[in-house]
Design a protein around this motif. Structure first.
Motif, mmCIF file in Angstrom:
data_model
loop_
_atom_site.group_PDB
_atom_site.id
_atom_site.type_symbol
_atom_site.label_atom_id
_atom_site.label_comp_id
_atom_site.label_asym_id
_atom_site.label_seq_id
_atom_site.Cartn_x
_atom_site.Cartn_y
_atom_site.Cartn_z
ATOM 1 N N UNK A 22 0.763 -0.954 -0.121
ATOM 2 C CA UNK A 22 -0.036 0.032 -0.373
ATOM 3 C C UNK A 22 0.887 0.948 -0.167
ATOM 4 N N UNK A 23 0.379 2.183 -0.503
ATOM 5 C CA UNK A 23 0.872 3.799 -0.888
ATOM 6 C C UNK A 23 0.386 4.358 -0.512
ATOM 7 N N UNK A 24 0.460 5.137 1.107
ATOM 8 C CA UNK A 24 -0.333 6.634 0.468
ATOM 9 C C UNK A 24 0.637 7.532 -0.216
ATOM 10 N N UNK A 25 0.541 7.781 -1.686
ATOM 11 C CA UNK A 25 0.256 8.964 -2.470
ATOM 12 C C UNK A 25 -0.856 9.826 -3.167
ATOM 13 N N UNK A 26 -0.458 10.489 -3.586
ATOM 14 C CA UNK A 26 -1.837 11.241 -4.252
ATOM 15 C C UNK A 26 -2.100 9.644 -5.569
ATOM 16 N N UNK A 27 -3.162 9.306 -5.605
ATOM 17 C CA UNK A 27 -3.754 8.684 -7.022
ATOM 18 C C UNK A 27 -3.674 7.923 -6.708
ATOM 19 N N UNK A 28 -2.909 6.925 -5.448
ATOM 20 C CA UNK A 28 -2.811 5.018 -5.372
ATOM 21 C C UNK A 28 -4.014 4.699 -5.174
ATOM 22 N N UNK A 29 -4.748 3.738 -5.857
ATOM 23 C CA UNK A 29 -5.363 3.045 -5.723
ATOM 24 C C UNK A 29 -5.016 1.931 -4.916
ATOM 25 N N UNK A 30 -5.687 1.113 -4.591
ATOM 26 C CA UNK A 30 -5.789 -0.064 -4.103
ATOM 27 C C UNK A 30 -6.533 -1.211 -5.580
ATOM 28 N N UNK A 31 -5.554 -1.900 -6.211
ATOM 29 C CA UNK A 31 -6.036 -3.135 -6.682
ATOM 30 C C UNK A 31 -6.909 -3.521 -6.711
ATOM 31 N N UNK A 32 -8.013 -3.716 -7.844
ATOM 32 C CA UNK A 32 -9.175 -4.887 -6.998
ATOM 33 C C UNK A 32 -8.696 -5.819 -6.856
ATOM 34 N N UNK A 33 -9.666 -6.530 -6.442
ATOM 35 C CA UNK A 33 -9.443 -8.604 -5.827
ATOM 36 C C UNK A 33 -8.526 -8.083 -4.507
ATOM 37 N N UNK A 34 -8.005 -7.131 -4.271
ATOM 38 C CA UNK A 34 -7.235 -7.065 -2.940
ATOM 39 C C UNK A 34 -8.152 -6.366 -1.630
ATOM 40 N N UNK A 35 -7.234 -7.191 -0.340
ATOM 41 C CA UNK A 35 -7.716 -6.269 0.666
ATOM 42 C C UNK A 35 -6.709 -6.119 1.262
ATOM 43 N N UNK A 36 -6.798 -5.186 2.494
ATOM 44 C CA UNK A 36 -5.914 -4.910 3.470
ATOM 45 C C UNK A 36 -6.236 -5.292 4.249
ATOM 46 N N UNK A 37 -4.774 -5.780 4.897
ATOM 47 C CA UNK A 37 -4.464 -6.364 6.431
ATOM 48 C C UNK A 37 -3.248 -5.442 7.448
ATOM 49 N N UNK A 38 -3.324 -3.978 7.705
ATOM 50 C CA UNK A 38 -3.442 -2.871 7.892
ATOM 51 C C UNK A 38 -3.729 -3.145 9.235
ATOM 52 N N UNK A 39 -3.547 -2.318 9.845
ATOM 53 C CA UNK A 39 -3.716 -1.960 11.065
ATOM 54 C C UNK A 39 -4.358 -0.822 10.893
ATOM 55 N N UNK A 40 -5.660 -0.932 11.724
ATOM 56 C CA UNK A 40 -5.837 -0.901 12.670
ATOM 57 C C UNK A 40 -7.003 -2.334 12.743
ATOM 58 N N UNK A 41 -6.940 -3.331 11.160
ATOM 59 C CA UNK A 41 -7.577 -4.058 11.026
ATOM 60 C C UNK A 41 -7.561 -4.807 11.507
ATOM 61 N N UNK A 42 -9.036 -5.762 11.544
ATOM 62 C CA UNK A 42 -9.080 -7.025 12.101
ATOM 63 C C UNK A 42 -8.229 -8.393 11.781
ATOM 64 N N UNK A 43 -7.236 -8.067 10.789
ATOM 65 C CA UNK A 43 -6.478 -8.735 9.801
ATOM 66 C C UNK A 43 -4.622 -8.414 9.913
ATOM 67 N N UNK A 44 -4.885 -7.174 10.905
ATOM 68 C CA UNK A 44 -3.296 -6.133 10.776
ATOM 69 C C UNK A 44 -2.326 -7.659 12.234
ATOM 70 N N UNK A 45 -1.593 -7.382 11.703
ATOM 71 C CA UNK A 45 -0.681 -7.882 12.778
ATOM 72 C C UNK A 45 0.099 -6.649 13.944
ATOM 73 N N UNK A 46 -0.898 -7.396 15.408
ATOM 74 C CA UNK A 46 -0.492 -6.460 16.454
ATOM 75 C C UNK A 46 0.865 -6.362 17.166
ATOM 76 N N UNK A 47 2.107 -6.639 16.245
ATOM 77 C CA UNK A 47 2.876 -6.844 17.356
ATOM 78 C C UNK A 47 3.767 -5.971 16.169
#
Length: 141
Positions: A22-47
């Protein structure tokens, strides 16, 4: 060529799901068929471990695959992330991930902010997803 088997009819696909940075730049979009696994989501690494990301990935692997609930947390080494989903610290988190989440995400690309050349917990999720596909007979190794 990789084959997925759907209801006894193998379907060929070019690639298994992969890790996306994932990127934090203007215009970047997550590709289709992709799920975010970042914190604070349930799939994020707590460590986190600033000095060695592999330590955090190994802790995530133990949490998910072995239901290990005891970790040596210390400054400069393994620590809990500041923003983490409370469910990731539940004793049932590993079971939930293996039994409910992995079957749902195993055919999607997974995204995290970690650089692709560094270890990331998404690699663990992708590995578990591949094993799940093989166990269910949907992927022919």
């Amino acid at each position: 060529m990789i084959e997925y088997r759907i209801e006894h009819n193998p379907i060929q696909v070019k690639d298994l799901p992969c890790r996306i940075q994932r990127r934090r730049v203007s215009g970047w979009k997550m590709p289709p068929n992709t799920i975010s696994c970042c914190r604070p989501g349930r799939l994020g690494n707590p460590f986190v471990c600033e000095s060695d990301p592999q330590v955090a990935v190994d802790a995530f692997r133990k949490l998910v695959t072995q239901n290990v609930g005891h970790f040596e947390i210390s400054p400069g080494r393994l620590q809990f992330a500041k923003k983490t989903h409370p469910d990731t610290l539940s004793p049932d988190y590993g079971s939930w991930l293996r039994e409910q989440a992995i079957p749902k995400i195993r055919t999607f690309n997974l995204a995290c902010f970690c650089p692709l050349e560094r270890p990331c917990h998404v690699d663990v999720l992708l590995e578990l997803g591949k094993k799940s596909l093989i166990q269910d007979g949907l992927l022919i190794p």
